[in-house]
Design a protein around this motif. Structure first.
Motif, short mmCIF file in Angstrom:
data_model
loop_
_atom_site.label_atom_id
_atom_site.label_comp_id
_atom_site.label_asym_id
_atom_site.label_seq_id
_atom_site.Cartn_x
_atom_site.Cartn_y
_atom_site.Cartn_z
N HIS A 31 -16.90 20.32 -55.64
CA HIS A 31 -15.74 20.71 -54.84
C HIS A 31 -15.96 20.46 -53.35
N LEU A 32 -17.14 19.95 -52.97
CA LEU A 32 -17.44 19.59 -51.58
C LEU A 32 -16.92 18.19 -51.32
N ARG A 33 -15.93 18.09 -50.44
CA ARG A 33 -15.27 16.81 -50.18
C ARG A 33 -15.78 16.10 -48.94
N PHE A 34 -16.47 16.84 -48.05
CA PHE A 34 -16.94 16.25 -46.80
C PHE A 34 -18.16 17.00 -46.33
N TYR A 35 -19.12 16.24 -45.76
CA TYR A 35 -20.34 16.85 -45.22
C TYR A 35 -20.85 15.95 -44.12
N ASN A 36 -21.00 16.52 -42.92
CA ASN A 36 -21.50 15.77 -41.77
C ASN A 36 -22.32 16.71 -40.91
N GLY A 37 -23.45 16.23 -40.37
CA GLY A 37 -24.37 17.08 -39.64
C GLY A 37 -24.40 16.90 -38.14
N ARG A 38 -23.39 16.21 -37.57
CA ARG A 38 -23.34 16.06 -36.11
C ARG A 38 -22.69 17.29 -35.47
N ARG A 39 -22.78 17.36 -34.14
CA ARG A 39 -22.13 18.42 -33.37
C ARG A 39 -20.69 18.04 -33.10
N GLY A 40 -19.81 19.04 -32.81
CA GLY A 40 -18.43 18.74 -32.52
C GLY A 40 -17.50 19.91 -32.80
N TYR A 41 -16.30 19.59 -33.29
CA TYR A 41 -15.30 20.60 -33.60
C TYR A 41 -14.29 20.00 -34.56
N VAL A 42 -13.38 20.81 -35.03
CA VAL A 42 -12.32 20.37 -35.96
C VAL A 42 -10.97 20.68 -35.34
N THR A 43 -10.03 19.76 -35.48
CA THR A 43 -8.64 20.07 -35.18
C THR A 43 -7.84 20.04 -36.48
N VAL A 44 -6.90 20.96 -36.58
CA VAL A 44 -6.06 21.06 -37.77
C VAL A 44 -4.61 21.09 -37.33
N ALA A 45 -3.81 20.19 -37.86
CA ALA A 45 -2.38 20.15 -37.58
C ALA A 45 -1.64 20.67 -38.81
N LEU A 46 -0.99 21.82 -38.66
CA LEU A 46 -0.20 22.39 -39.75
C LEU A 46 1.24 21.93 -39.61
N GLY A 47 1.83 21.49 -40.70
CA GLY A 47 3.23 21.09 -40.71
C GLY A 47 3.96 21.68 -41.90
#
Length: 546
Positions: A491-507
């Protein structure tokens, strides 16, 4: 956004023991031995400081820690600053006197069209922090704000109000961030976030780290400055925590992000101490002593965050979980999974599961918060129900063996508690559930399964895990366990180990998550890129590549 809260939970015997300590020693004590010198309740603002400082006597810029806004409502927003002409000194360079601070809120960046203005008192009891609940505002509107103390004017901030209750908002874009260890690198992702087009930022915990910071800032390896020795110790006293916030909030990239967007904050463990659970510390310190440290940490947290009056702590208790709404589009149930949880089973690391994790008496949220969450879902009319919280919610098996080790500090260690939450979502008819998570210093995208051990079971929602701002240093696109984790967790669809953030656009039809990363943080100035993008459809949960 509208906000609702619920009365805090208490452990009366332990909290009563924490209330019989002298105030003077609480304010001045330093070092681990002074933990027992905390006073839990300080006087209300204004009762201990009759003297008032003429702000014209402030000779150095008092706005060194910037400005911030938070918890936007349809008709108001919280504005924050703290006066600190000398932020790396215990008294911040100000006497123990009240200071009048003027504020104004404008429709335009030039402040030619003033919407609201007023004055607030910066009390020394609250370390000269200012929390202004600016009301009477128009819904769904961008505003600009600033503060003035004497001849000094702060940097300008940009904020906004939420849509009116029940308004048919067509879209909302938010960011999720977490875990900013000062010693692990620069806060470069915040510089990019400050320039991103988002409506609000959710900080999911570990805003602060309690560990010592050496004279060169750890992996920042300063050559142009030397940090004072008072940072080179673990935070224990109120003074320690206040100084640590001053260090973190003096970072220019963090200041830029706060000035650009309103924040909604919640904590995890490091704002107090690593992996604590309710009144149980990481080490063998007695609970009544740990509660005194917790009182200091909670007070400094409120002083330094854009939080409203209901969130002001009472000794070692602080009502942080709360509900915010964005018209009819989204309901946000902001959780606190530290203050009320049962102690971790079998230690707080990666362990093989045992029967205790399925004990229904054990809880991640506490009974009151759990009832509040499930009751809010039953009454929700929002299209999207989003849960900003701290630790990984979905099952995360670390090995390809059966049984596999799992994290005792995450929801895997509180499986009965997670089952009640998922059953509550199903019973409430929640169709578009999204959980936001921090803590683990990597980016994940999970499908939330009804039965994580049955890949074909129903998908009940999605979990978006924001990687760290700096914790874990530079990281890697594919950590060493990347292949194992993807195989062990279908059920894990994505995995990345860098630094950063997430943006989410709800519509109205779908949500899109963009995982944004930088290649390094141990040196400044890294560019940002989108590592991956996913969508989840309204009425059809599960992450798919965009």
């Amino acid at each position: 956004m509208t906000i609702t809260t619920d009365p805090p939970q208490h452990s009366p015997e332990l909290r009563a023991a924490a209330r019989h300590i002298g105030r003077r020693r609480f304010l001045t004590g330093t070092g681990a031995a002074a933990a027992l010198a905390f006073a839990v309740n300080l006087p209300a603002a204004g009762t201990a400081s009759a003297a008032q400082l003429d702000p014209r006597e402030i000779t150095d810029d008092p706005f060194t820690l910037g400005v911030a806004s938070g918890d936007p409502l349809p008709d108001s927003v919280l504005l924050w600053t703290r006066l600190a002409p000398a932020p790396y000194q215990p008294d911040s360079g100000l006497p123990a006197q009240r200071v009048t601070v003027h504020w104004e809120l404008a429709h335009d960046e030039a402040f030619t069209r003033i919407a609201r203005r007023g004055a607030a008192i910066a009390y020394p009891e609250f370390h000269h922090s200012v929390h202004v609940e600016a009301g009477g505002l128009d819904a769904d509107r961008v505003y600009h704000y600033r503060f003035r103390a004497g001849t000094w004017i702060s940097d300008a901030g940009r904020t906004r109000t939420a849509p009116a209750p029940g308004a048919a908002a067509s879209s909302l874009t938010f960011a999720a961030v977490s875990c900013q260890s000062y010693t692990d690198g620069y806060f470069t992702p915040y510089r990019h976030l400050a320039q991103d087009d988002v409506d609000v930022v959710f900080h999911l915990g570990d805003y602060l780290y309690e560990y010592a910071v050496n004279s060169v800032g750890g992996y920042r390896n300063y050559t142009d400055r030397t940090l004072p020795g008072l940072f080179n110790r673990e935070t224990v006293t109120l003074e320690d925590y206040r100084l640590r916030y001053a260090l973190f909030k003096s970072d220019p990239d963090l200041r830029a992000a706060h000035a650009a967007h309103p924040f909604v904050v919640t904590w995890d463990d490091h704002e107090t101490e690593n992996n604590y659970a309710d009144d149980t510390p990481e080490n063998s310190v007695p609970p009544e002593e740990f509660l005194l440290r917790r009182a200091a940490a909670y007070r400094a947290y409120w002083e330094n965050q854009p939080l409203r009056r209901p969130q002001r702590p009472a000794g070692p208790d602080m009502q942080l979980y709360r509900r915010l709404k964005w018209g009819s589009l989204a309901q946000f149930d902001v959780l606190d999974t530290r203050q009320y949880r049962s102690n971790q089973a079998y230690g707080d690391g990666a362990q093989l599961p045992g029967p205790e994790i399925d004990d229904p008496a054990r809880t991640m949220t506490g009974a009151t918060q759990e009832r509040w969450l499930l009751g809010g879902w039953r009454e929700s009319t929002a299209l999207w129900n989003v849960v900003p919280q701290q630790v990984v919610f979905s099952q995360r098996r670390f090995d390809l063996t059966t049984p596999s080790r799992v994290s005792m500090d995450a929801w895997d260690g509180y499986r009965a508690s997670r089952r009640r939450v998922l059953d509550g979502a199903k019973a409430a008819g929640i169709e578009n559930l999204m959980v936001l998570t921090g803590d683990v210093h990597v980016g994940y995208g999970f499908d939330i399964k009804d039965d994580f051990d049955a890949p074909d079971s129903a998908t009940l929602g999605t979990e978006i895990v924001a990687t760290s701002i700096a914790s874990g240093r530079d990281g890697a696109d594919r950590p060493a366990n990347w292949d194992t984790y993807l195989k062990a967790n279908p059920h894990l669809r994505f995995y990345n180990g860098r630094r950063g953030y997430v943006t989410v656009a709800l519509g109205q039809e779908l949500a899109r998550a963009d995982f944004k990363t930088v290649p390094y943080v141990t040196t400044p100035g890294a560019p940002v890129s989108t590592a991956a993008s996913f969508v989840t459809q309204v009425g059809e949960q599960g992450l798919k590549p965009a």
